[in-house]
Design an enzyme around this catalytic site. Structure first.
Site, PDB file in Angstrom:
ATOM      1  N   CYS A 236      -6.314   8.857  12.560  1.00  0.00           N
ATOM      2  CA  CYS A 236      -5.174   7.925  12.548  1.00  0.00           C
ATOM      3  C   CYS A 236      -3.861   8.646  12.262  1.00  0.00           C
ATOM      4  O   CYS A 236      -2.867   8.456  12.970  1.00  0.00           O
ATOM      5  CB  CYS A 236      -5.429   6.829  11.512  1.00  0.00           C
ATOM      6  SG  CYS A 236      -6.063   7.433   9.937  1.00  0.00           S
TER       7      CYS A 236
ATOM      8  N   HIS B 210      -1.055   3.876   5.958  1.00  0.00           N
ATOM      9  CA  HIS B 210      -0.466   5.154   5.527  1.00  0.00           C
ATOM     10  C   HIS B 210       1.037   5.094   5.801  1.00  0.00           C
ATOM     11  O   HIS B 210       1.487   4.376   6.702  1.00  0.00           O
ATOM     12  CB  HIS B 210      -0.981   6.325   6.366  1.00  0.00           C
ATOM     13  CG  HIS B 210      -2.471   6.491   6.414  1.00  0.00           C
ATOM     14  ND1 HIS B 210      -3.235   6.834   5.329  1.00  0.00           N
ATOM     15  CD2 HIS B 210      -3.335   6.427   7.458  1.00  0.00           C
ATOM     16  CE1 HIS B 210      -4.507   6.961   5.699  1.00  0.00           C
ATOM     17  NE2 HIS B 210      -4.593   6.707   6.992  1.00  0.00           N
TER      18      HIS B 210
END
Ligand code: NAD
Length: 340
Positions: free
Chosen positions: A141, A220
């Site tokens: 990711c 994130h």
């Protein structure tokens, strides 16, 4: 003719990729494979997906709780053109033997080392270089988020050097055994592995990454400082470039998206798939240009950002679509990321 696709591993990533594949006009989801019965296995059947047993799983474990299985992973692999491996970290490498034995193409995930596949993949950054390769690896990711942003900046202004600190989520929302639940944990591997991972896609990108893990499950956040080769005209020029690129969402100040909680609330309002946010998220206010130096934040929804990339990786491997941008457009239309 639709290509026939199997998904091996039906957890966070696998179940999302399965739905994404099922929505593509040029793909048929033949089946999904799970190791053991669970609510996710039940959901697969409720969605009408054929369920197969994989890993150390046994068909009787499923039948004893009333879940009907169509066969084993070997049965599934006999009936497809390509398999997406979404097993836990490092298991994909083991599974590769199964795919080779079946003479199949495969797409792996970022939890595997790069050499599990013939190339690492990102749709915006290196689709053309991955075309026709039998084994591809969709990078993690965080690496996907950086590679997408790099594709935008390099093409237009060049990148001399990139420094990024990754503020990483501790766990996915359903993971209760990971942490921390309090504290900020520096990653003492300096620089972190993310920079070299981006370089498996963009080998000449000059990038150094550092990371900390924080107690959140939502997303994130990357804190970027990029020294560009040529100075953009102004901030608007760069933000327009991000806005005009698929798989980017730039929030304006009037939207009052102050951080990741509002980003994911927006995703819930939008209601795509699993209420996912598959785009890189940037903010007008979170971008500053000082000559050739660009500073910006971007947020990455770890559970879903790689989902459209897996779909494009299938098209690249099977050479279903020569142009990466055309594949991206097809994928995103089917996923509802863009309007028809
Ligand atoms: P997960 O644990 O949610 O799902 C993995 C699934 O694979 C589970 O259902 C598990 O039962 C199943 N499984 C176990 N052994 C298997 C085997 N031998 N064969 C097939 N399936 C097996 O994991 P995940 O988060 O979906 O991660 C899958 C991959 O995607 C990993 O490489 C990971 O690094 C990568 N990835 C994860 C994220 C994320 O945030 N979750 C983001 C990007 C990439």
């Amino acid at each position: 003719m639709r290509v026939r696709v199997a998904i091996n591993g039906f957890g966070t990533i696998g179940k999302r990729v399965a739905d994404a594949v099922a929505k593509q006009p040029d793909m048929e989801l033949v089946g999904v494979a799970k190791t053991r019965p669970s609510y996710e296995a039940r959901r697969a059947l409720e969605k009408g997906y054929s369920l197969y047993v994989t890993g150390q799983g046994k068909p009787e474990d499923f039948s004893s709780v009333g879940l009907s299985v169509a066969g084993t992973i070997q049965d599934l692999l006999r009936n497809v053109d390509i398999v997406v491996d979404a097993a836990p970290d490092k298991i994909g490498r083991e599974n590769r033997k199964l795919y080779e034995a079946a003479g199949l193409r495969a797409i792996f995930q970022g939890g595997e080392k790069a050499d599990v596949a013939d190339a690492s993949f990102n749709a915006l950054a290196n689709y053309a270089a991955c075309r026709g390769k039998r084994m591809l690896r969709v990078v993690s990711c965080n690496t996907t988020g950086i590679a997408r942003a790099a594709a935008v900046l390099r093409e237009r202004w060049g990148v001399d050097h990139w420094e990024v600190t990754l503020v990483r989520r501790a766990a996915d929302p359903a993971e209760t055994k990971k942490g921390p639940i309090n504290g900020i944990m520096p990653t003492f591997h300096l620089p972190s592995h993310h920079g070299p991972d981006v370089q498996t896609i963009l080998p000449d990108l000059h990038i150094a990454t550092t990371a900390v893990v924080v107690p959140t499950t939502l997303m994130h956040v990357h804190v970027n400082h990029v020294r560009l080769t040529r100075a953009p005209k102004d901030t608007a020029e760069v933000l327009d470039a991000f806005r005009g690129t698929p798989r980017f969402r730039v929030f304006a100040p009037w939207e009052h998206v102050d951080g990741t909680p509002q980003v994911m609330e927006y995703a819930r309002d939008r209601g795509l798939g699993f209420n996912d946010m598959m785009e890189n998220v940037l903010w007008d206010e979170g971008f500053r240009l000082d000559g050739r130096d660009a500073y910006f934040f971007q947020a990455i929804h770890q559970e879903s950002i790689v989902v459209p990339e897996n779909v494009d990786a299938i098209r690249a491997s099977l050479e279903m679509e020569p142009d990466g941008r055309a594949s991206i457009a097809k994928t995103d239309r089917a996923l509802g990321l863009t309007r028809a």
